[in-house]
Scaffold this motif. Sequence first.
Motif, short mmCIF file in Angstrom:
data_model
loop_
_atom_site.label_atom_id
_atom_site.label_comp_id
_atom_site.label_asym_id
_atom_site.label_seq_id
_atom_site.Cartn_x
_atom_site.Cartn_y
_atom_site.Cartn_z
N SER A 169 -8.50 9.43 6.44
CA SER A 169 -8.81 9.43 7.87
C SER A 169 -9.93 10.42 8.14
CB SER A 169 -7.56 9.82 8.68
OG SER A 169 -7.83 9.83 10.06
N PRO A 170 -11.08 9.93 8.70
CA PRO A 170 -11.39 8.56 9.11
C PRO A 170 -11.42 7.60 7.92
CG PRO A 170 -13.36 9.90 9.10
CD PRO A 170 -12.23 10.84 8.87
N PRO A 171 -11.36 6.29 8.18
CA PRO A 171 -11.18 5.32 7.09
C PRO A 171 -12.47 4.99 6.34
CG PRO A 171 -11.23 4.18 9.18
CD PRO A 171 -11.28 5.66 9.51
N ASP A 172 -13.24 6.00 5.97
CA ASP A 172 -14.51 5.78 5.28
C ASP A 172 -14.32 5.10 3.93
OD1 ASP A 172 -15.81 7.06 7.38
OD2 ASP A 172 -15.76 9.02 6.40
N ALA A 173 -13.16 5.27 3.32
CA ALA A 173 -12.92 4.68 2.00
C ALA A 173 -13.06 3.16 2.03
CB ALA A 173 -11.53 5.06 1.51
N VAL A 174 -12.77 2.54 3.18
CA VAL A 174 -12.86 1.08 3.27
C VAL A 174 -14.32 0.63 3.15
CG1 VAL A 174 -12.40 -0.94 4.69
CG2 VAL A 174 -10.78 0.98 4.68
N ALA A 220 -16.07 -1.40 -0.06
CA ALA A 220 -15.89 -2.80 0.33
C ALA A 220 -16.47 -3.76 -0.69
CB ALA A 220 -16.52 -3.04 1.71
N GLY A 221 -17.55 -3.37 -1.35
CA GLY A 221 -18.20 -4.26 -2.30
C GLY A 221 -17.44 -4.48 -3.59
N LEU A 222 -16.38 -3.73 -3.80
CA LEU A 222 -15.62 -3.85 -5.05
C LEU A 222 -14.63 -5.01 -5.03
CD1 LEU A 222 -14.88 -0.07 -5.71
CD2 LEU A 222 -16.65 -1.50 -6.75
N ARG A 223 -14.41 -5.57 -3.84
CA ARG A 223 -13.49 -6.71 -3.69
C ARG A 223 -12.09 -6.38 -4.24
NH1 ARG A 223 -15.97 -11.09 -1.94
NH2 ARG A 223 -14.28 -12.46 -2.64
N ARG A 224 -11.61 -5.21 -3.85
CA ARG A 224 -10.25 -4.78 -4.17
C ARG A 224 -9.55 -4.45 -2.85
NH1 ARG A 224 -12.67 -5.44 -8.62
NH2 ARG A 224 -11.93 -4.53 -10.60
N VAL A 225 -8.23 -4.47 -2.88
CA VAL A 225 -7.46 -4.00 -1.72
C VAL A 225 -7.62 -2.48 -1.64
CG1 VAL A 225 -5.17 -3.76 -0.71
CG2 VAL A 225 -5.80 -5.87 -1.90
N ILE A 226 -8.00 -1.99 -0.45
CA ILE A 226 -8.15 -0.55 -0.23
C ILE A 226 -6.92 -0.06 0.52
CG2 ILE A 226 -9.65 1.27 0.64
CD1 ILE A 226 -10.93 -0.53 -1.49
N SER A 227 -6.31 1.00 0.00
CA SER A 227 -5.04 1.48 0.55
C SER A 227 -5.15 2.93 0.98
CB SER A 227 -3.95 1.34 -0.53
OG SER A 227 -2.77 2.03 -0.16
N ASP A 228 -4.64 3.23 2.19
CA ASP A 228 -4.40 4.61 2.63
C ASP A 228 -2.99 4.92 2.15
OD1 ASP A 228 -4.23 7.06 3.83
OD2 ASP A 228 -4.66 6.37 5.85
N ASP A 229 -2.89 5.53 0.99
CA ASP A 229 -1.67 5.53 0.21
C ASP A 229 -0.76 6.73 0.49
OD1 ASP A 229 -0.15 4.36 -2.04
OD2 ASP A 229 -0.67 6.21 -3.06
N GLU A 230 -1.29 7.75 1.13
CA GLU A 230 -0.48 8.92 1.46
C GLU A 230 -1.17 9.69 2.57
OE1 GLU A 230 0.35 13.21 -0.56
OE2 GLU A 230 0.87 11.49 -1.81
N THR A 231 -0.40 10.16 3.53
CA THR A 231 -0.98 10.95 4.61
C THR A 231 0.07 11.91 5.14
OG1 THR A 231 -2.29 10.83 6.64
CG2 THR A 231 -0.40 9.36 6.49
N GLY A 232 -0.37 12.89 5.90
CA GLY A 232 0.56 13.87 6.42
C GLY A 232 -0.15 15.11 6.92
N PHE A 233 0.59 16.20 7.04
CA PHE A 233 0.08 17.50 7.50
C PHE A 233 -0.43 17.46 8.93
CE2 PHE A 233 -0.30 17.70 2.87
CZ PHE A 233 0.44 18.85 2.62
N ARG A 234 0.14 16.55 9.76
CA ARG A 234 -0.21 16.48 11.17
C ARG A 234 1.03 16.62 12.03
NH1 ARG A 234 -4.65 11.64 12.00
NH2 ARG A 234 -6.05 12.14 10.26
N GLY A 235 2.02 17.31 11.51
CA GLY A 235 3.24 17.47 12.27
C GLY A 235 4.18 16.30 12.09
N THR A 236 5.23 16.26 12.92
CA THR A 236 6.27 15.24 12.78
C THR A 236 6.28 14.23 13.93
OG1 THR A 236 7.88 16.72 13.83
CG2 THR A 236 7.75 16.77 11.42
N ASN A 237 5.25 14.22 14.76
CA ASN A 237 5.16 13.22 15.82
C ASN A 237 4.59 11.92 15.27
OD1 ASN A 237 6.08 14.97 17.89
ND2 ASN A 237 4.04 15.90 18.01
#
Length: 244
Positions: free
Chosen positions: A191-196, A200-217
């Motif tokens: 985040s931001p989703p720059d990885a996508v 994009a040219g690799l023609r693979r599924v792009i995954s945001d596979d782990e996130t956190g450290f923004r509290g519990t909301n």
Amino acid sequence: IERNTLAPAPGRFLAPWARSSTPGYAGGGNQFDLARWDPEYFARLRELLRLTSDAGVVVELTLFCTMYEARQWSLSPLNPRNHVGGVDREVAFTNLFTLDRHGGLLRFQEEYVRRVVGELKDFDHVLVEICNEPYFAGVSIDWQRHIADVIAEAQRGHPHPKPIAQNISNGTAKGVKPHPEVSVLNFHYASPPDAVADNAGLRRVISDDETGFRGTNDAPYRMEAWDFVVAGGGIFNHLDYSFA
């Protein structure tokens, strides 16, 4: 054992390998025997897969995890101090996941991969990740590519070959050259989703596979998920240990 977690309670840690009759495991109880599997471990794995299949939950099964520091390595069954039937020489944790400095442990890693992938044969709701956060502590690209080869060979002829995922980086990375058998590229904290766009040219599924450290909301993670999917990401895999 992930970073910042406690050691397992003595006698409660269940691993793929059976316990030996030799005392001295650093986490309590007897050492592990790398020549024997623990049927209870694989029964639990199959039960998890059955329950998640019945519930319609997709499982990402991660085969290996980076040894972030000596503390994790001190508790690993692969550590020569914690097993019999494996190797006797000392191995640095930064050399464990390499093709040339593993001290003889590579064949046990390969056997483990083949056994776990074999257990997945009849399930169609699983993807297999090679290694969690391999960009820390010396995990080599060549080793990751080798493990991808082992996975692909182990499931050749299976009715439901599993997608293979490779964890690329935190955030994003450019110039990625994925293994031909890898179909999912995992990024953490994307985040931001720059990885996508960057991949994009690799023609693979792009995954945001782990996130956190923004509290519990909920809100920060819901917005991150929507941003990632709207940008073209294929998987949002959610929270890390900080959420708890």
